[in-house]
Design a protein around this motif. Structure first.
Motif, PDB file in Angstrom:
ATOM      1  N   LEU A   5       0.818  -1.203   0.000  1.00  0.00           N
ATOM      2  CA  LEU A   5       0.000   0.000   0.000  1.00  0.00           C
ATOM      3  C   LEU A   5       0.854   1.256   0.000  1.00  0.00           C
ATOM      4  O   LEU A   5       1.759   1.405   0.832  1.00  0.00           O
ATOM      5  N   ALA A   6       0.551   2.170  -0.916  1.00  0.00           N
ATOM      6  CA  ALA A   6       1.166   3.496  -0.953  1.00  0.00           C
ATOM      7  C   ALA A   6       0.057   4.520  -0.784  1.00  0.00           C
ATOM      8  O   ALA A   6      -0.950   4.468  -1.497  1.00  0.00           O
ATOM      9  N   GLY A   7       0.226   5.444   0.165  1.00  0.00           N
ATOM     10  CA  GLY A   7      -0.831   6.418   0.365  1.00  0.00           C
ATOM     11  C   GLY A   7      -0.536   7.381   1.495  1.00  0.00           C
ATOM     12  O   GLY A   7       0.589   7.456   1.999  1.00  0.00           O
ATOM     13  N   ASP A   8      -1.569   8.101   1.898  1.00  0.00           N
ATOM     14  CA  ASP A   8      -1.460   9.121   2.938  1.00  0.00           C
ATOM     15  C   ASP A   8      -2.132   8.638   4.223  1.00  0.00           C
ATOM     16  O   ASP A   8      -2.331   7.431   4.416  1.00  0.00           O
ATOM     17  N   SER A   9      -2.500   9.569   5.111  1.00  0.00           N
ATOM     18  CA  SER A   9      -3.028   9.196   6.420  1.00  0.00           C
ATOM     19  C   SER A   9      -4.359   8.470   6.346  1.00  0.00           C
ATOM     20  O   SER A   9      -4.721   7.741   7.279  1.00  0.00           O
ATOM     21  N   THR A  10      -5.119   8.647   5.270  1.00  0.00           N
ATOM     22  CA  THR A  10      -6.398   7.943   5.163  1.00  0.00           C
ATOM     23  C   THR A  10      -6.204   6.463   4.860  1.00  0.00           C
ATOM     24  O   THR A  10      -7.156   5.683   4.918  1.00  0.00           O
ATOM     25  N   VAL A  11      -4.958   6.076   4.554  1.00  0.00           N
ATOM     26  CA  VAL A  11      -4.592   4.681   4.316  1.00  0.00           C
ATOM     27  C   VAL A  11      -3.716   4.139   5.449  1.00  0.00           C
ATOM     28  O   VAL A  11      -3.779   2.960   5.801  1.00  0.00           O
ATOM     29  N   ALA A  12      -2.912   5.002   6.047  1.00  0.00           N
ATOM     30  CA  ALA A  12      -1.871   4.595   6.988  1.00  0.00           C
ATOM     31  C   ALA A  12      -2.428   4.137   8.335  1.00  0.00           C
ATOM     32  O   ALA A  12      -3.544   4.490   8.729  1.00  0.00           O
ATOM     33  N   SER A  50       6.306  13.593  -1.993  1.00  0.00           N
ATOM     34  CA  SER A  50       7.047  13.342  -0.746  1.00  0.00           C
ATOM     35  C   SER A  50       7.222  11.853  -0.483  1.00  0.00           C
ATOM     36  O   SER A  50       8.222  11.438   0.114  1.00  0.00           O
ATOM     37  N   PHE A  51       6.282  11.049  -0.935  1.00  0.00           N
ATOM     38  CA  PHE A  51       6.374   9.602  -0.721  1.00  0.00           C
ATOM     39  C   PHE A  51       7.628   9.050  -1.400  1.00  0.00           C
ATOM     40  O   PHE A  51       8.290   8.150  -0.870  1.00  0.00           O
ATOM     41  N   ARG A  52       7.960   9.607  -2.546  1.00  0.00           N
ATOM     42  CA  ARG A  52       9.180   9.193  -3.245  1.00  0.00           C
ATOM     43  C   ARG A  52      10.412   9.848  -2.610  1.00  0.00           C
ATOM     44  O   ARG A  52      11.422   9.180  -2.367  1.00  0.00           O
ATOM     45  N   GLU A  53      10.328  11.153  -2.334  1.00  0.00           N
ATOM     46  CA  GLU A  53      11.487  11.876  -1.812  1.00  0.00           C
ATOM     47  C   GLU A  53      11.950  11.337  -0.470  1.00  0.00           C
ATOM     48  O   GLU A  53      13.143  11.364  -0.164  1.00  0.00           O
ATOM     49  N   GLU A  54      11.039  10.874   0.359  1.00  0.00           N
ATOM     50  CA  GLU A  54      11.384  10.355   1.688  1.00  0.00           C
ATOM     51  C   GLU A  54      11.836   8.899   1.659  1.00  0.00           C
ATOM     52  O   GLU A  54      12.143   8.323   2.699  1.00  0.00           O
ATOM     53  N   GLY A  55      11.855   8.293   0.470  1.00  0.00           N
ATOM     54  CA  GLY A  55      12.362   6.933   0.329  1.00  0.00           C
ATOM     55  C   GLY A  55      11.347   5.836   0.548  1.00  0.00           C
ATOM     56  O   GLY A  55      11.678   4.647   0.411  1.00  0.00           O
ATOM     57  N   ARG A  56      10.115   6.183   0.853  1.00  0.00           N
ATOM     58  CA  ARG A  56       9.125   5.142   1.134  1.00  0.00           C
ATOM     59  C   ARG A  56       8.736   4.378  -0.133  1.00  0.00           C
ATOM     60  O   ARG A  56       8.473   3.167  -0.093  1.00  0.00           O
ATOM     61  N   TRP A  57       8.692   5.069  -1.259  1.00  0.00           N
ATOM     62  CA  TRP A  57       8.365   4.395  -2.505  1.00  0.00           C
ATOM     63  C   TRP A  57       9.441   3.389  -2.874  1.00  0.00           C
ATOM     64  O   TRP A  57       9.147   2.269  -3.307  1.00  0.00           O
ATOM     65  N   GLN A  58      10.705   3.753  -2.665  1.00  0.00           N
ATOM     66  CA  GLN A  58      11.791   2.830  -2.970  1.00  0.00           C
ATOM     67  C   GLN A  58      11.761   1.621  -2.043  1.00  0.00           C
ATOM     68  O   GLN A  58      12.036   0.488  -2.462  1.00  0.00           O
ATOM     69  N   GLU A  59      11.418   1.846  -0.763  1.00  0.00           N
ATOM     70  CA  GLU A  59      11.271   0.723   0.173  1.00  0.00           C
ATOM     71  C   GLU A  59      10.193  -0.238  -0.301  1.00  0.00           C
ATOM     72  O   GLU A  59      10.356  -1.458  -0.251  1.00  0.00           O
ATOM     73  N   LEU A  60       9.089   0.322  -0.745  1.00  0.00           N
ATOM     74  CA  LEU A  60       7.992  -0.514  -1.242  1.00  0.00           C
ATOM     75  C   LEU A  60       8.438  -1.315  -2.466  1.00  0.00           C
ATOM     76  O   LEU A  60       8.224  -2.537  -2.531  1.00  0.00           O
TER      77      LEU A  60
END
Length: 221
Positions: A5-12, A50-60
């Protein structure tokens, strides 16, 4: 298989001190445990950028292998950034995410952003502008499945009405919650009751889509 899952607070998921606030992704695993494991990378405040810039997309992406399903739902925070308008930065970032997933052999599925709860004359308002429409358009342009959570949540709010739909969201009177001692009326973030309903709907949609994808793959020469 995995669902990522990739998303914001409504998903997290939310920190324990915010309980029972919750994104729907935090309740997806109990709905899909028979056929898929869920890995939730969504983060509060995240945009497609920001999801990409903070590295979370790469982690996924690092965890994704061929056949995994990647659900992508953004929009709430992109809407607050001038350079991430629906048909410019937002759409471009979603296109790039889809390409990244496909390069890993994964299956990208876009979700329209869940609707906020705002009523006028007994009717839930559309608060996310063109963002849901852009997701639907990208689905058609890129040959993607789309789970239309915006339409589904607005229909749910309408069915429940202005009063009962409050139960889906984070509403507390002063003194009822230790963290928000002054009270809170949040019509964006879900109470776990609302999050569970959305997660159950996503699971039903996913099971149909994933089974369909497997059948299609199996009959290909």
């Amino acid at each position: 298989m995995k669902i990522l899952l990739a998303g914001d607070s409504t998903v997290a998921g939310c920190p324990s001190y915010e309980y029972p606030m919750s994104g729907w992704g935090a309740h997806l695993a109990p709905e899909t445990y028979r056929w898929a494991a869920v890995h939730n990378y969504a983060k509060g405040g995240a945009t497609t950028e920001s999801f990409r810039e903070e590295g979370r997309w790469q982690e996924l992406l690092h965890q994704a292998v061929q056949g995994d399903v990647i659900l992508i739902q953004f929009g709430h925070n992109d809407q607050k950034r001038e350079h991430l308008t629906a048909r410019t930065g937002y759409a471009e970032n979603l296109r790039r995410m889809v390409a990244d997933v496909r390069s890993k052999g994964g299956v990208p599925i876009l979700c329209t952003p869940v609707e906020r709860r705002h009523f006028s004359g007994g009717i839930p308002l559309e608060t996310l502008g063109e963002y849901p429409a852009v997701v639907r358009d990208l689905g058609g342009q890129l040959g993607l499945e789309v789970i239309d959570l915006n339409q589904w949540t607005r229909a749910l709010y309408l069915e429940l009405g202005e009063g009962r739909s409050k139960e889906l969201f984070f509403h507390f009177a002063p003194g009822e919650h230790a963290h928000w001692v002054g009270g809170l009326e949040d019509n964006t973030h879900f109470h776990e009751n609302g999050a569970r309903l959305i997660a159950a709907h996503v699971s039903r949609e996913l099971e149909t889509l994933v089974l369909g994808l497997r059948v299609t793959t199996a009959v290909q020469p």
